[in-house]
Design a protein around this motif. Sequence first.
Motif, PDB file in Angstrom:
ATOM      1  N   MET A   1       1.060  34.520 -13.959  1.00 61.12           N
ATOM      2  CA  MET A   1       1.444  33.931 -15.159  1.00 61.12           C
ATOM      3  C   MET A   1       2.819  32.905 -14.089  1.00 61.12           C
ATOM      4  O   MET A   1       3.561  32.435 -14.846  1.00 61.12           O
ATOM      5  N   THR A   2       2.832  34.109 -12.739  1.00 65.30           N
ATOM      6  CA  THR A   2       4.209  33.860 -12.516  1.00 65.30           C
ATOM      7  C   THR A   2       4.640  32.568 -11.718  1.00 65.30           C
ATOM      8  O   THR A   2       5.577  31.358 -12.158  1.00 65.30           O
ATOM      9  N   VAL A   3       3.161  31.396 -10.677  1.00 65.41           N
ATOM     10  CA  VAL A   3       3.640  30.053 -10.790  1.00 65.41           C
ATOM     11  C   VAL A   3       3.736  29.272 -12.309  1.00 65.41           C
ATOM     12  O   VAL A   3       4.843  27.893 -11.980  1.00 65.41           O
ATOM     13  N   PRO A   4       2.653  29.018 -12.819  1.00 63.06           N
ATOM     14  CA  PRO A   4       2.946  28.552 -13.885  1.00 63.06           C
ATOM     15  C   PRO A   4       4.457  28.495 -14.817  1.00 63.06           C
ATOM     16  O   PRO A   4       5.236  27.741 -15.571  1.00 63.06           O
ATOM     17  N   ALA A   5       5.123  30.062 -14.839  1.00 59.84           N
ATOM     18  CA  ALA A   5       6.662  30.157 -15.690  1.00 59.84           C
ATOM     19  C   ALA A   5       7.125  29.349 -14.799  1.00 59.84           C
ATOM     20  O   ALA A   5       7.895  28.612 -15.386  1.00 59.84           O
TER      21      ALA A   5
ATOM     22  N   THR B   1      11.778  25.714 -25.145  1.00 61.04           N
ATOM     23  CA  THR B   1      10.016  24.156 -25.446  1.00 61.04           C
ATOM     24  C   THR B   1       9.675  25.087 -24.519  1.00 61.04           C
ATOM     25  O   THR B   1       7.799  25.366 -24.242  1.00 61.04           O
ATOM     26  N   GLY B   2      10.446  24.829 -23.367  1.00 63.13           N
ATOM     27  CA  GLY B   2       9.449  25.493 -21.802  1.00 63.13           C
ATOM     28  C   GLY B   2       8.548  26.930 -22.269  1.00 63.13           C
ATOM     29  O   GLY B   2       7.162  27.217 -21.357  1.00 63.13           O
ATOM     30  N   VAL B   3       9.225  27.917 -22.387  1.00 66.70           N
ATOM     31  CA  VAL B   3       8.735  29.266 -23.269  1.00 66.70           C
ATOM     32  C   VAL B   3       7.976  29.031 -23.777  1.00 66.70           C
ATOM     33  O   VAL B   3       7.145  29.442 -23.297  1.00 66.70           O
ATOM     34  N   ALA B   4       7.806  27.893 -24.785  1.00 62.93           N
ATOM     35  CA  ALA B   4       6.862  28.059 -26.249  1.00 62.93           C
ATOM     36  C   ALA B   4       5.433  27.779 -25.435  1.00 62.93           C
ATOM     37  O   ALA B   4       4.131  27.613 -25.309  1.00 62.93           O
ATOM     38  N   GLY B   5       5.854  26.513 -24.206  1.00 68.66           N
ATOM     39  CA  GLY B   5       4.210  25.608 -24.151  1.00 68.66           C
ATOM     40  C   GLY B   5       3.674  26.912 -22.587  1.00 68.66           C
ATOM     41  O   GLY B   5       2.213  27.306 -23.151  1.00 68.66           O
ATOM     42  N   LEU B   6       4.413  27.787 -22.298  1.00 67.33           N
ATOM     43  CA  LEU B   6       4.019  28.829 -21.548  1.00 67.33           C
ATOM     44  C   LEU B   6       2.803  29.846 -22.488  1.00 67.33           C
ATOM     45  O   LEU B   6       1.766  29.429 -22.365  1.00 67.33           O
TER      46      LEU B   6
END
Lengths: 221, 614
Positions: free
Chosen positions: B456-460, B496-501
């Motif tokens: 999940m690191t790179v997408p995060a 929003t970024g966290v929710a998307g991830l």
Amino acid sequence: MAKQRTPVLKVSKLKKSYGPVTIVNDFSLEVWPGEAVAITGRNGAGKSTILRCLVGADKIDDGTIEVCGEKMRESSPQIRRDLATVIDDLDFFPDLSVVEHLDLLARAHGLPDADVAVDDILHQVQLVPQSGQLPGTLSSGQRRRLALATAFVRPRQLLILDEPEQRLDVEGVQWLADRLVEERQKGLAIVMASHEPMLVERVATRTVRIGSARGAEAGAA
Amino acid sequence: MSKRARKKQLNRPAGAGPASDGTTAQPQGPATADQSGLATSPKAASSAAGPATPEPIDLPVDLDDDVPVYDHDLLTVEPEPVSERELRALMKDWRRGRATRHLWDVIQDGYVALLAFVMIGGMIFSVVWRAQGIAAECTTASCQTGRTLLPWAALFGTLAVTLAVARLFGPIVASASEGFWLMDAPVRRSRLLSGRLAAVLTVSAVVSAVFGGLVAALTGSSFAEAGIWAAASALGAAGLTAFSAAEQGADRHWTVRVLTWLAGALGLAALTAVVAVAAGWVSLGIDLKLGVQLAGIVGGVGLLLLVACGVLAFVRLDGMRRARMMSGGSLVSGMQGAMFAMDVGLMRDILVERDAMERGHVRPTRGRGLGVQALVWRDLQRLIRFPKSLLLLVVGLVVPYAVGALGLAAFSPFISGMVLMTALVPLLGSLRVLSRTKGLARAFPFSTQDIRRAVMTVPAVLALIWAGLAIPAFAGLGSGMQHMPILDAVIHAALTGVAGLLAAVRWVTAKPADYGAPMMQTGMGAMPPGLMLNLFRGIDVMAGVTGPLLLGWSPWISVVIAVIIFFLLQGGMSMEDAQAMQEEQKKQMAELKGETAAAKGSAQKTRIPPPSRR
């Protein structure tokens, strides 16, 4: 080599059913370092079910399984470190090439000379020309070789193989037998199910025959 | 050989000499005999080879004199011309003959679908009607220009999607059975496949017309103008589908690929222009009528393309490669299967696998790092190798700005988050593979949590960069947007970024419906419990995290919800472990109770009665 005090694999009174059908009942087994156990028996006798239970892919109904003294838990890092498996549920990353799969596994297991280890196993399984190929384009035999390579490229205490000779050519089976004998002599514990008499005869130090077909209660001979 | 003589030969014991009379054997063994009169069981074969006692043959059928016997040598026979029309009629007859329900039965049973269709149609009509009313208030130059440009974005988007789908499937497809049984025969493929070509062109035209017309109507175009947009979309899409079919006949792909990129780039440019104009960053003096006239020209070009390429495609049908058509057919059946299971993840897996098959080979790169870092580095290397995945992320960045420009800033966390989720799914390929089967995850010496955190690191990191770049949109940069304090904008963008991830992780790791579990009774028949929920995976997380923002509650509620969801998602299989441990503890407790009871029982048995007093 000093004798290890605990077996690499200890199975006690294993029971596994699918619905009302009991596939395996009261199955016990101990495997020590340097020992290779071949599980044989006809189709549907429960060989693959036993192996799936041993690697934690299937949940057991009763009994206990210990790997290197630790109770079997499929997601335990220690068990994942000690146990290498080649059963039918191995998947590959669709966008990583053959050599990248092996490189990733070797590095994940912390091998200091990952490149050397990868090159060596790639030569052994004769996948050098396919090293840049993506797994989806490999033939079934080449995929099998890659699956075997993933088990040999990493450190392990116990190797569990389900019909490893499947889809291999004669030369491939010969190589596999040589490799397994060599591994066993170095102290690796092996449990495998096989229908190939030559492989069983050459590799196994002990054979466990699963006697009954599906529908009847199975147990170790 | 005459029919009578053949019948006699079949009815005599195998291994015996030529039949001289009409004597028959009693059938009892397990062997079978085919119409050539040869025994097919090893037992019968062995008995036929030697002078041993003749064994009777079990005849599967009793041939009578009416059964025709093919009496030609297939090596020398001259085949007669095949009528493709008759073949098609035969296939149709078979299919109808094997159908268990008629169309009317299906329609009667499909009342739920019909009701849904009517309801959705009514809703769309209502929305269009309201949009027309709102559009009447659109009098400023920027609003007018935005209205003019949006149908263009939709048109080019439709054309790009049409080309991509056509290239993916063929567009001419054949099922495995058609490819194996029919294409191998000396038939003219153009006669077999012409109907299919017409069907593909029609479907692409109808679907594109609906979409193009709807977008035009929603942006306030009159119904006549919407009709022109619908026609332009239909003819453009049909023309490009015909072009794709012609290129399939020539076994050429790069032309379609180039056109797809071109149409996509034009669509993105139009969308960006809509945002820029609506936000007041630029002003473009485009007349509404000119836009409609240009759409008419696009439709005309599409019609020309449809006629020219349609004829060319028809001519090339004869030489179309069977493997390519069957490949498209297998993709269709795979997608159908996944669709029936409502498993969108599986549909994506099929597409990814196919993409990899087409690519076939990559230049291997040496990995970096040891332990869990190797997984992170490999994800990064993957991204450098396939930067196409980043494109969707970049395109998705337009959305928060567009939503803000359209005056829907209050809904931006949810809408933008959904787009971000879609963009992040391709970047979570490792997580998908490691979640769908345990075999590969088992090969890594890490816990499930460690594996998940690593992949999940790179997408995060990318999601956080995306959120950072979206802050101006949330802050309301531009004259046409609603303004928000910068701190609130940062919090909204980050959430929003966290929710998307998290939604993307949920989407990727969700398990398919379990058909082995007890079914639920529904109006549409028996269903596994997870089947319908499968459709909402990801959306549930998105609603959970961004819901408090939409309702105007404190962002801290969203933070708490996000943290809880993160721990649940990164745990993954540890939930199963917890369940297994619980079961194990129960088992041990039961054993312990059993032992205690047994001990008590034995204690009672061995209890020595106190000595009696005398």
